[in-house]
Design an enzyme around this catalytic site. Sequence first.
Site, PDB file in Angstrom:
ATOM      1  N   CYS A 112      -2.297   8.751   3.485  1.00  0.00           N
ATOM      2  CA  CYS A 112      -2.093   8.399   2.078  1.00  0.00           C
ATOM      3  C   CYS A 112      -3.359   8.585   1.259  1.00  0.00           C
ATOM      4  O   CYS A 112      -3.315   8.547   0.048  1.00  0.00           O
ATOM      5  CB  CYS A 112      -1.567   6.981   1.951  1.00  0.00           C
ATOM      6  SG  CYS A 112      -2.630   5.790   2.756  1.00  0.00           S
ATOM      7  N   GLU A 130       0.887  -1.149   0.000  1.00  0.00           N
ATOM      8  CA  GLU A 130       0.000   0.000   0.000  1.00  0.00           C
ATOM      9  C   GLU A 130       0.923   1.196   0.000  1.00  0.00           C
ATOM     10  O   GLU A 130       1.523   1.519   1.016  1.00  0.00           O
ATOM     11  CB  GLU A 130      -0.906  -0.066   1.239  1.00  0.00           C
ATOM     12  CG  GLU A 130      -2.168   0.738   1.115  1.00  0.00           C
ATOM     13  CD  GLU A 130      -1.993   2.086   1.765  1.00  0.00           C
ATOM     14  OE1 GLU A 130      -1.592   3.028   1.043  1.00  0.00           O
ATOM     15  OE2 GLU A 130      -2.230   2.177   2.967  1.00  0.00           O
TER      16      GLU A 130
END
Lengths: 489, 489, 489, 489
Positions: free
Chosen positions: C296, C262
């Site tokens: 993020c 990720e």
Amino acid sequence: AQASAFGLKDFSLIKTQAFIDGKWVDAKSGETISVTNPATLEELGTVPEMGLAETKAAIDAAAKALPEWSKTTAKHRHDILMKLFALMTEHHDDLGRLITLENGKTLTEGKGENAYSASFIEWFAEEAVRTYGEHIPSPFPNVRNITIKQPIGVVSILTPWNFPSAMIARKLGGALAAGCTAVIKPPPETPFSCLALVELARRAGVPDGVINAVTTLKNVGEVGKEMCESKIVKKVSFTGSTPVAKMLAGMSASTLKKVSIEAGGNAPFIVFDDANIDDAVAAAVICKFRATGQTCVCANRIYVHSSVYAEFASRLAEKMAAFKIGNGLDESTTHGPLIHARAMEKVQAHVDDAVALGAQVLVGGKSIPGTSFFHPTLLSDVPAAARVNSEETFGPLAALTKFETEEEVIRLANSTAVGLAGYFFSRDIGRVWRVAEKLEVGMVGCNTGLISQAVIPFGGIKESGLGREGGHGIEEYMNTKLIVFGGLT
Amino acid sequence: AQASAFGLKDFSLIKTQAFIDGKWVDAKSGETISVTNPATLEELGTVPEMGLAETKAAIDAAAKALPEWSKTTAKHRHDILMKLFALMTEHHDDLGRLITLENGKTLTEGKGENAYSASFIEWFAEEAVRTYGEHIPSPFPNVRNITIKQPIGVVSILTPWNFPSAMIARKLGGALAAGCTAVIKPPPETPFSCLALVELARRAGVPDGVINAVTTLKNVGEVGKEMCESKIVKKVSFTGSTPVAKMLAGMSASTLKKVSIEAGGNAPFIVFDDANIDDAVAAAVICKFRATGQTCVCANRIYVHSSVYAEFASRLAEKMAAFKIGNGLDESTTHGPLIHARAMEKVQAHVDDAVALGAQVLVGGKSIPGTSFFHPTLLSDVPAAARVNSEETFGPLAALTKFETEEEVIRLANSTAVGLAGYFFSRDIGRVWRVAEKLEVGMVGCNTGLISQAVIPFGGIKESGLGREGGHGIEEYMNTKLIVFGGLT
Amino acid sequence: AQASAFGLKDFSLIKTQAFIDGKWVDAKSGETISVTNPATLEELGTVPEMGLAETKAAIDAAAKALPEWSKTTAKHRHDILMKLFALMTEHHDDLGRLITLENGKTLTEGKGENAYSASFIEWFAEEAVRTYGEHIPSPFPNVRNITIKQPIGVVSILTPWNFPSAMIARKLGGALAAGCTAVIKPPPETPFSCLALVELARRAGVPDGVINAVTTLKNVGEVGKEMCESKIVKKVSFTGSTPVAKMLAGMSASTLKKVSIEAGGNAPFIVFDDANIDDAVAAAVICKFRATGQTCVCANRIYVHSSVYAEFASRLAEKMAAFKIGNGLDESTTHGPLIHARAMEKVQAHVDDAVALGAQVLVGGKSIPGTSFFHPTLLSDVPAAARVNSEETFGPLAALTKFETEEEVIRLANSTAVGLAGYFFSRDIGRVWRVAEKLEVGMVGCNTGLISQAVIPFGGIKESGLGREGGHGIEEYMNTKLIVFGGLT
Amino acid sequence: AQASAFGLKDFSLIKTQAFIDGKWVDAKSGETISVTNPATLEELGTVPEMGLAETKAAIDAAAKALPEWSKTTAKHRHDILMKLFALMTEHHDDLGRLITLENGKTLTEGKGENAYSASFIEWFAEEAVRTYGEHIPSPFPNVRNITIKQPIGVVSILTPWNFPSAMIARKLGGALAAGCTAVIKPPPETPFSCLALVELARRAGVPDGVINAVTTLKNVGEVGKEMCESKIVKKVSFTGSTPVAKMLAGMSASTLKKVSIEAGGNAPFIVFDDANIDDAVAAAVICKFRATGQTCVCANRIYVHSSVYAEFASRLAEKMAAFKIGNGLDESTTHGPLIHARAMEKVQAHVDDAVALGAQVLVGGKSIPGTSFFHPTLLSDVPAAARVNSEETFGPLAALTKFETEEEVIRLANSTAVGLAGYFFSRDIGRVWRVAEKLEVGMVGCNTGLISQAVIPFGGIKESGLGREGGHGIEEYMNTKLIVFGGLT
């Protein structure tokens, strides 16, 4: 019946006998049922009037064929169903024409139905090889659990005349794919599409006894009873009216049979103030008047927000002005006849009732005497108490009612004991989720009047049915068997 | 009823009233039902004799609570059920004792049932948040299909006395997790476990009206009818006998209600020549005599291959010699009493019938007069015609029959109208798959006599039931709603 | 490190050592890493500077613990994880405070993260018992296929400082639930939350060696290499920057390790002319400035339709006027500090670059010298060429760009090599489906700035990652094993 | 290349050019690769030696075709793939012959491969329309989550010569069904089957640019690098050796590409003392010698329990006596040649090494000089240290090793870095579950030597691969996109 009279390319698709244990047979009594073309009121041909004895024979044949068929691999059944799909595609024109001849819908609709019908055969062929069981983690260290799917057994299939082919294919496809054998009771109004389908299944390699078809009209009571009460039959799948559904479900209870039912609807069709009116009008034309209003998912109650009511009504009236009723074989025909006199009477009764209560006739409102044609009808200001708002019309009657608030129209839409399909038109994403969730139906069309596809779970809630067809509908014809393994160490 | 008489740590778990709309209530008539401890035949206490009016009130309360409860998030319901699970674990000793007191099973079994019961609450809490719908690729370019799962509505739950807690938890857990509200009719023999469960659910935060419990004995006819025929109720879930199941299914047909049924079984238990006899004997002890033979998945017919028949019989007799019947609260007791006199009579009748037809009594064969205790019984050479081979005994009677071939025993095993559980013992991987696939039951135990786990699909085929509980059983309490999006461009 | 200095209720949650094979250990070298509170720039404490030898020891410990842990039942692991969940809930205040202390986010955010973190532990506990395999119908008559899910083996976990607890829980929860053992490398900036989590896992009953945590800063190169190249490790799960992700993926290729990544995002946030501006502004505040812009999935590029641009900008500026930066422990603080000086420099560089290219500063634009606080900043008319439009800022900088057409803004939004999250605001159902389908990201927020939930598949496409976490993410830690059975007849 | 020389009915299936953007093209350099019939060592024909420039052009073509192809409905792609399936079935004889000509396997095997290859096309056609997303219940009241599946983008496909058609079909079927476009690099030894497949896909209606095929031999380094490192390509799917797999995975890391790998195996084949020896011998013949030992799931190490070792060895030797090596087109041939000289050398080296370490040659042991034929070989008492026990032979060498205990043989079987397939023979249900669970491989054959079916998840663990093909393998070519809806009230 003169096969050639149907005008098919392949005359041999016309079958005038019932089908039991791989053989085309007449009724023991010799009696027959006359089948009429609703557009012309002429007889198309006859099929046998089968009774209890023949039904038992058909069930026995299905039972006899079960052990072998149920043990074939899913891939084997897949391949046979794929051949049937190919044959239905190959005979597309003939099968579409046959539907039009016995049902009355236009040739475009007839062919459309054949394509729809074939799509279920293809879909379930593909589902057969995907009837996955599970490996289920056990809380016990030395135990392993798996489940497998097995065919439920002999299946009774009972279907209506409004989709002479597709309603059968939707059930039969699932049943055969699962490894079941079947006895079909087609509707007396439209048996030929069923028999042609059976003939093609035979050509595709379906073994004797796996499919049986029993035609009946006056003996329907005893035939239906046997199909539901027989200890041999393990499953009943029915599409038709809610009262008949309740009766069959009651009979099936005597053996705790698994029952799938797709019964009547009373679909609301809601046009909100933020709707795209073009889309809503176009959808109303399709959703209300498809098959001349004779489908279970046809809009039955049309609710339009007061701010767009006048516009919607006038534009729908305008569209309806272009309708042309007539024989479905005639290319210029947009809408065919109703199925029979009883259907005509009901539509007229709904119109008269609404008008008596204050509704205004914007378009149509009456039939062509001596025929099965009813002029597509648009009523305005239909009061809540009108019969059309509580009963399924099953005909070309669009009944408009004005509403003011979202809450009000949801309440109106849900104020019925049935819940098959519902439609609404709105562009706002918030309203879309809200209304879709709140409508008490099994299927919601949002900004569309067409929801039918082989891939979706078709079916209703409340008194509109039990179970789902299409999509994962093969499950309706299978048992889940648990196998627990112990003693592993 | 003196709560303290039960000997629980938390006296307040003893509830002697019915529960409607969040309130503990008596019958309008003031009548009560006497509940007896089957081990002592003394009265434990009373519960109200509710009737039609109270049942309607309970259903109305459930309907009133539905809109809000059904709109809570799945996570909210998950969290409440997890609290209920924690409370059931916290009150483990009390709840186990309560089961023993009213049902008679041993304390080990009573606590075991509470753990089993709680496991359903935990499982369905976790299932609630996993009620996934689907996004289904459409064959039409500008159409998007999704499905969502919605609670089915008000649910009627009717359960038997042999698992006073677990049968309710298995249904209620699924119903609450799905967002449904419920009316429970617990068995008159064992209402206290139900009421304690309801009390804990209340403490866990289940809102008023979401769960309602109506106790009844002599009014069971009118209560059951209302629970099945009410237009408000959308689902009936029943565990009990096949005849009652058929009756309830028939009543439910009047509104096309969705019905789940877990009815009677008649489990075959097969010992092949390649079985591990230790395993088979140990499993027979558990599978046949658990709860003194009073479970629907108890072995009812024991088929043993001729080559291992004598060994199996003598070793099972040996094990049975160590059984000790008595009050379940007594630690040395291995097997408790039967539930009531009717149960005693049936077992005796099955023994007498078999003996009359030539069977030999290896162990037991009679009851202790004036009690509800029946000596665990082992019969040898039971002929096929004996009643025990066609009726569920529901008592501590192991009936052995010799067989020679795999084909023969499969035929014997399948020669019944019901099909809940079946067991067999064999080490050969080929036979294992063959027999597991051929047994006409919903659940197969292979080299084990214990199949029950919250994670597995529990249920039968043929006349043993409809639907599956546990595992994916939350589906039984939900409708799949299709939403078709059009007008996207 | 003085545990009491943290101000926790349970001092023993402060661990200042690494954790290997069930023991809290120092670095062999005796070296330590200083951990700083970004709000005060004071040292919070130290953790050991572990190296290659300790990493190997941790991997060996995980390998040694694997056989037993991987053979436990899923239910056993479920129960342990549920205990861990309960402990995380019990220590909610402490764990939230710890996050705030080492990461700087506000206490509300810190506690929110702990709840989010715990939700993964609960979720994966529940997933463990649902790792179903399949029974797959075979095209061959005498073949039976099943699949089972097995733990993949030893797992390396590498996570970032912006979610000191949740990023670990999301991976560790899946790994433990699956039956894997793990070596964690927490970020050097925020190791204490990781170590507290490890301590609670120990208390919950996770056996020695199943979880190991290796803290490192300057040795990160050799530690990371070993975690990716070790032949013992079978899986690497990483959350962090795209460049590091590529490096680790490259190293993992040497043993064909399964990798979950990720990595960085660059989320577009689009406000269409038909948006609800209230919703859009509120979402921008959350989505852009949550954790002071250091997530993020924070909006990085804000595209606003010209017709609503001025309104959106002024209303966002107004909201930002109410922001209060400060120590996260202070209740009045709305936004905490950035993590460290490098982060400050990057934000300033992005601001300066945009301004140099013609952007206008509407709010903020600079830091508080000598601190880690950067004034939340709003820039208008940011040109396409500005760095903020191609690089992730990871700070409190909202950069507005005007657009005219749907097509144009889709092109702009997709013009990047990464694709994690994307957001847009529009009420029209047609546009909603169109834009949601066209955005090249793994996760779309439609009329919301918050997408994170344990139940959803979290992850990106393009260079934003591989695999999905949360939801069905336990799959990332399991192998599917096929078992084909032949020779059955 | 003289198309007629191949002896096909449809000469036009022979393509001697690469295929880019819908056009058959030569290399810019004009260079070609000579393709040899391994049975005769004669040249069959040539294909172009493509390089970097052509590879980029192919990737660009795939990128250009992507937007339109990825937006077609799944049903549209289904129908095209079904046409391709029909064409592969129609040209069954030709396609089987082509495989035999360029690969050397017997005509029965060649046709078998074509059927297997076609089965993937059919399977994935059917999977396309079942790429369901989910509706995921949210913990937040006003949030709705759905997921959809979208094609991953341009795919690079690299495949080996041992299944010239099926390895491509298994990847290409999934890719096309998902809506991806592809660039294929077929093996230089067997390019014609690939090109024929591409031609049939073209005839079936696959649009220009959707499939591209680039043949290469000496430029394979630059071609492979571009296929893995191109920023345009989003997915690499490779079948081949483990060393090459690691290299490609490493290159793919530079863009965080999703990678599927099916690499080398080293399958154990275990015969327990309770095995059916007939079944075990028959399976060994198929599993070891299919395609003359040149499949990645061929048995490589044969472990036989000491009590049945002698019997197994002698009966296998007996079966092998009936083998007839020769040109695969010759009907009497049971086993064809190896692919090329390198393959011959490896088999000889494995034989010589084992013999040097003490193994005995029971059958065969050497090649026919000047040909690609190696005599099927049976070695007895092969020591653990022999190369055949740690390296994949990929040839007709059966190496027998004796074992004593279940524990010992499990340890031996698992003592390798790879884990693709494993086989064992035992009748005991307990051992079956135990061994199946303990073998460290992706696929287990229990009492069978044949596991391949389109429906199963094909793939390995450890260094044998990443991802699964067949079964749900379409997932490897799709991204899951989450869409979170907020602002609903």
